[in-house]
Design a protein around this motif. Structure first.
Motif, PDB file in Angstrom:
ATOM      1  N   VAL A  98       0.836  -1.200   0.000  1.00 44.45           N
ATOM      2  CA  VAL A  98       0.000   0.000   0.000  1.00 44.45           C
ATOM      3  C   VAL A  98       0.872   1.252   0.000  1.00 44.45           C
ATOM      4  O   VAL A  98       0.621   2.221  -0.727  1.00 44.45           O
ATOM      5  N   ARG A  99       1.925   1.230   0.803  1.00 39.38           N
ATOM      6  CA  ARG A  99       2.836   2.380   0.865  1.00 39.38           C
ATOM      7  C   ARG A  99       3.423   2.683  -0.515  1.00 39.38           C
ATOM      8  O   ARG A  99       3.439   3.834  -0.957  1.00 39.38           O
ATOM      9  N   ALA A 100       3.885   1.633  -1.199  1.00 38.37           N
ATOM     10  CA  ALA A 100       4.497   1.821  -2.519  1.00 38.37           C
ATOM     11  C   ALA A 100       3.489   2.330  -3.539  1.00 38.37           C
ATOM     12  O   ALA A 100       3.785   3.228  -4.337  1.00 38.37           O
ATOM     13  N   THR A 101       2.284   1.777  -3.502  1.00 39.52           N
ATOM     14  CA  THR A 101       1.232   2.190  -4.439  1.00 39.52           C
ATOM     15  C   THR A 101       0.901   3.665  -4.281  1.00 39.52           C
ATOM     16  O   THR A 101       0.851   4.416  -5.262  1.00 39.52           O
ATOM     17  N   LEU A 102       0.674   4.094  -3.049  1.00 42.24           N
ATOM     18  CA  LEU A 102       0.283   5.486  -2.801  1.00 42.24           C
ATOM     19  C   LEU A 102       1.457   6.439  -2.993  1.00 42.24           C
ATOM     20  O   LEU A 102       1.284   7.549  -3.511  1.00 42.24           O
ATOM     21  N   SER A 103       2.662   6.015  -2.602  1.00 37.98           N
ATOM     22  CA  SER A 103       3.855   6.873  -2.754  1.00 37.98           C
ATOM     23  C   SER A 103       4.107   7.181  -4.226  1.00 37.98           C
ATOM     24  O   SER A 103       4.466   8.313  -4.585  1.00 37.98           O
ATOM     25  N   GLU A 104       3.933   6.172  -5.066  1.00 37.90           N
ATOM     26  CA  GLU A 104       4.155   6.334  -6.506  1.00 37.90           C
ATOM     27  C   GLU A 104       3.231   7.398  -7.084  1.00 37.90           C
ATOM     28  O   GLU A 104       3.645   8.253  -7.863  1.00 37.90           O
ATOM     29  N   ILE A 105       1.973   7.364  -6.677  1.00 37.17           N
ATOM     30  CA  ILE A 105       0.991   8.334  -7.183  1.00 37.17           C
ATOM     31  C   ILE A 105       1.285   9.728  -6.636  1.00 37.17           C
ATOM     32  O   ILE A 105       1.245  10.720  -7.374  1.00 37.17           O
ATOM     33  N   LEU A 106       1.572   9.815  -5.354  1.00 37.57           N
ATOM     34  CA  LEU A 106       1.860  11.118  -4.742  1.00 37.57           C
ATOM     35  C   LEU A 106       3.062  11.785  -5.401  1.00 37.57           C
ATOM     36  O   LEU A 106       3.073  12.998  -5.632  1.00 37.57           O
ATOM     37  N   LYS A 107       4.065  10.979  -5.704  1.00 35.75           N
ATOM     38  CA  LYS A 107       5.249  11.508  -6.388  1.00 35.75           C
ATOM     39  C   LYS A 107       4.890  11.996  -7.784  1.00 35.75           C
ATOM     40  O   LYS A 107       5.346  13.049  -8.237  1.00 35.75           O
ATOM     41  N   HIS A 108       4.041  11.233  -8.476  1.00 28.25           N
ATOM     42  CA  HIS A 108       3.639  11.573  -9.849  1.00 28.25           C
ATOM     43  C   HIS A 108       2.909  12.913  -9.903  1.00 28.25           C
ATOM     44  O   HIS A 108       3.123  13.708 -10.823  1.00 28.25           O
ATOM     45  N   VAL A 109       2.023  13.160  -8.938  1.00 25.49           N
ATOM     46  CA  VAL A 109       1.233  14.406  -8.958  1.00 25.49           C
ATOM     47  C   VAL A 109       1.922  15.541  -8.200  1.00 25.49           C
ATOM     48  O   VAL A 109       1.432  16.674  -8.191  1.00 25.49           O
ATOM     49  N   GLY A 110       3.057  15.236  -7.563  1.00 29.77           N
ATOM     50  CA  GLY A 110       3.789  16.265  -6.825  1.00 29.77           C
ATOM     51  C   GLY A 110       3.081  16.713  -5.567  1.00 29.77           C
ATOM     52  O   GLY A 110       3.169  17.872  -5.157  1.00 29.77           O
ATOM     53  N   SER A 111       2.372  15.784  -4.925  1.00 28.21           N
ATOM     54  CA  SER A 111       1.611  16.118  -3.727  1.00 28.21           C
ATOM     55  C   SER A 111       2.502  16.057  -2.482  1.00 28.21           C
ATOM     56  O   SER A 111       3.443  15.265  -2.405  1.00 28.21           O
ATOM     57  N   LYS A 112       2.171  16.892  -1.496  1.00 23.82           N
ATOM     58  CA  LYS A 112       2.891  16.889  -0.224  1.00 23.82           C
ATOM     59  C   LYS A 112       2.228  15.975   0.806  1.00 23.82           C
ATOM     60  O   LYS A 112       2.726  15.829   1.922  1.00 23.82           O
ATOM     61  N   LYS A 113       1.105  15.369   0.426  1.00 24.45           N
ATOM     62  CA  LYS A 113       0.453  14.429   1.326  1.00 24.45           C
ATOM     63  C   LYS A 113       1.334  13.197   1.509  1.00 24.45           C
ATOM     64  O   LYS A 113       2.203  12.903   0.692  1.00 24.45           O
ATOM     65  N   THR A 114       1.082  12.453   2.573  1.00 25.63           N
ATOM     66  CA  THR A 114       1.820  11.211   2.820  1.00 25.63           C
ATOM     67  C   THR A 114       0.868  10.024   2.658  1.00 25.63           C
ATOM     68  O   THR A 114      -0.354  10.179   2.797  1.00 25.63           O
ATOM     69  N   PRO A 115       1.415   8.831   2.395  1.00 25.96           N
ATOM     70  CA  PRO A 115       0.560   7.649   2.317  1.00 25.96           C
ATOM     71  C   PRO A 115      -0.281   7.440   3.577  1.00 25.96           C
ATOM     72  O   PRO A 115      -1.443   7.039   3.487  1.00 25.96           O
ATOM     73  N   LEU A 116       0.289   7.736   4.738  1.00 29.91           N
ATOM     74  CA  LEU A 116      -0.447   7.558   5.990  1.00 29.91           C
ATOM     75  C   LEU A 116      -1.641   8.515   6.065  1.00 29.91           C
ATOM     76  O   LEU A 116      -2.728   8.119   6.502  1.00 29.91           O
ATOM     77  N   GLU A 117      -1.455   9.751   5.636  1.00 29.33           N
ATOM     78  CA  GLU A 117      -2.564  10.709   5.638  1.00 29.33           C
ATOM     79  C   GLU A 117      -3.722  10.207   4.784  1.00 29.33           C
ATOM     80  O   GLU A 117      -4.898  10.347   5.150  1.00 29.33           O
ATOM     81  N   LEU A 118      -3.382   9.631   3.642  1.00 29.14           N
ATOM     82  CA  LEU A 118      -4.416   9.110   2.740  1.00 29.14           C
ATOM     83  C   LEU A 118      -5.145   7.927   3.373  1.00 29.14           C
ATOM     84  O   LEU A 118      -6.370   7.829   3.289  1.00 29.14           O
ATOM     85  N   LEU A 119      -4.377   7.026   4.001  1.00 29.99           N
ATOM     86  CA  LEU A 119      -4.999   5.874   4.647  1.00 29.99           C
ATOM     87  C   LEU A 119      -5.923   6.306   5.782  1.00 29.99           C
ATOM     88  O   LEU A 119      -7.026   5.778   5.938  1.00 29.99           O
ATOM     89  N   GLU A 120      -5.451   7.267   6.563  1.00 27.02           N
ATOM     90  CA  GLU A 120      -6.274   7.741   7.685  1.00 27.02           C
ATOM     91  C   GLU A 120      -7.551   8.408   7.180  1.00 27.02           C
ATOM     92  O   GLU A 120      -8.604   8.323   7.835  1.00 27.02           O
ATOM     93  N   ALA A 121      -7.496   9.025   6.008  1.00 28.60           N
ATOM     94  CA  ALA A 121      -8.679   9.674   5.429  1.00 28.60           C
ATOM     95  C   ALA A 121      -9.761   8.666   5.064  1.00 28.60           C
ATOM     96  O   ALA A 121     -10.950   8.998   5.024  1.00 28.60           O
ATOM     97  N   VAL A 122      -9.340   7.411   4.792  1.00 30.05           N
ATOM     98  CA  VAL A 122     -10.314   6.382   4.417  1.00 30.05           C
ATOM     99  C   VAL A 122     -10.543   5.361   5.530  1.00 30.05           C
ATOM    100  O   VAL A 122     -11.096   4.282   5.302  1.00 30.05           O
TER     101      VAL A 122
END
Length: 242
Positions: A98-122
């Motif tokens: 999950v970390r790798a999946t979300l990190s890859e997307i965050l890097k692609h869009v240049g977001s400052k969010k973290t994988p943990l923030e996204l998980l906690e949101a859901v």
């Protein structure tokens, strides 16, 4: 966009699939999966798209998300779009945590969010970060797919039968999560389903599809309490009988 209040405008959309026969595979006709459909999705709105299997609703979603070419007509989209599918396991990379999946997307869009923030949101937590798709339940996998959609910073989420494969109790939790995220991130939702019982709990407006065409479009309350088309009445009666 012709109307800034709309995040999506679909006009005269047609998707025809050729029917081929014989040794030389000649085209002898067409399956009209979508046949001249026009509608819009307003900003911060949930539009329900209801119809039986083969009505064309999922084909429309595939066109809007770039997975299917239109035969004619088209659409205008103001913002990013993400698809949330019925089968979350099939849409997640089984070899990525999950970390790798979300990190890859965050890097692609240049977001400052973290994988943990996204998980906690859901509704998930740090204990889920380094697990793989097969280690999760169906409901948890769908939450990860929703987290991925948020990571893409999409303004429109197309949910294609996104809860139909889940148990009733989990289905309710995912619907509540989607409505919470819609408010929190000012999202628009296009919720595709065969189940009017689900739509009445989540949608602002509803379009009813049959054989590639829209047969009715109105507010959710109007569709439920005062259906006009015979096909809509049939769908309503089937929900009431259940």
């Amino acid at each position: 966009m012709e109307d800034e209040a709309n995040i999506l405008e679909v006009k005269g959309l047609k998707v025809y699939f050729p029917i081929k026969k014989g040794v030389f595979a000649r085209t002898v006709g067409y399956v009209k999966a979508v046949d001249g459909v026009s509608f819009n999705v307003r900003r911060a709105e949930t539009l329900g798209v209801v119809g039986e299997s083969g009505s064309g609703k999922s084909t429309i979603a595939r066109v809007i998300s770039g997975l299917q070419k239109a035969t004619d007509g088209g659409f205008a989209l103001s913002g990013k779009v993400s698809m949330i599918f019925q089968d979350p396991q099939g849409s997640l990379n089984p070899r990525q945590s999950v970390r790798a999946t979300l990190s890859e997307i965050l890097k692609h869009v240049g977001s400052k969010k973290t994988p943990l923030e996204l998980l906690e949101a859901v509704g998930l937590d740090s204990s889920h970060l380094d697990k793989y798709p097969h280690e999760f339940s169906g409901g948890q996998r769908q939450r990860i797919c929703i987290a991925r959609a948020i990571a893409l910073e999409s303004e429109l989420l197309i949910c294609d039968e996104a809860v139909s494969a889940l148990d009733l109790s989990i289905r309710s939790q995912i619907l509540d999560l989607l409505m919470d995220l819609k408010k929190r991130f000012n999202l628009s939702l296009m919720f595709i389903t065969h189940d009017l019982g689900v739509v009445k709990h989540i949608a602002d407006r509803v379009i009813v599809m049959k054989s590639g065409k829209i047969v009715e479009c109105s507010s959710c309350n109007e569709i439920i309490t005062n259906p006009q088309h015979d096909y809509t009445k049939k769908l309503i009666s089937s929900v009431l009988s259940l």
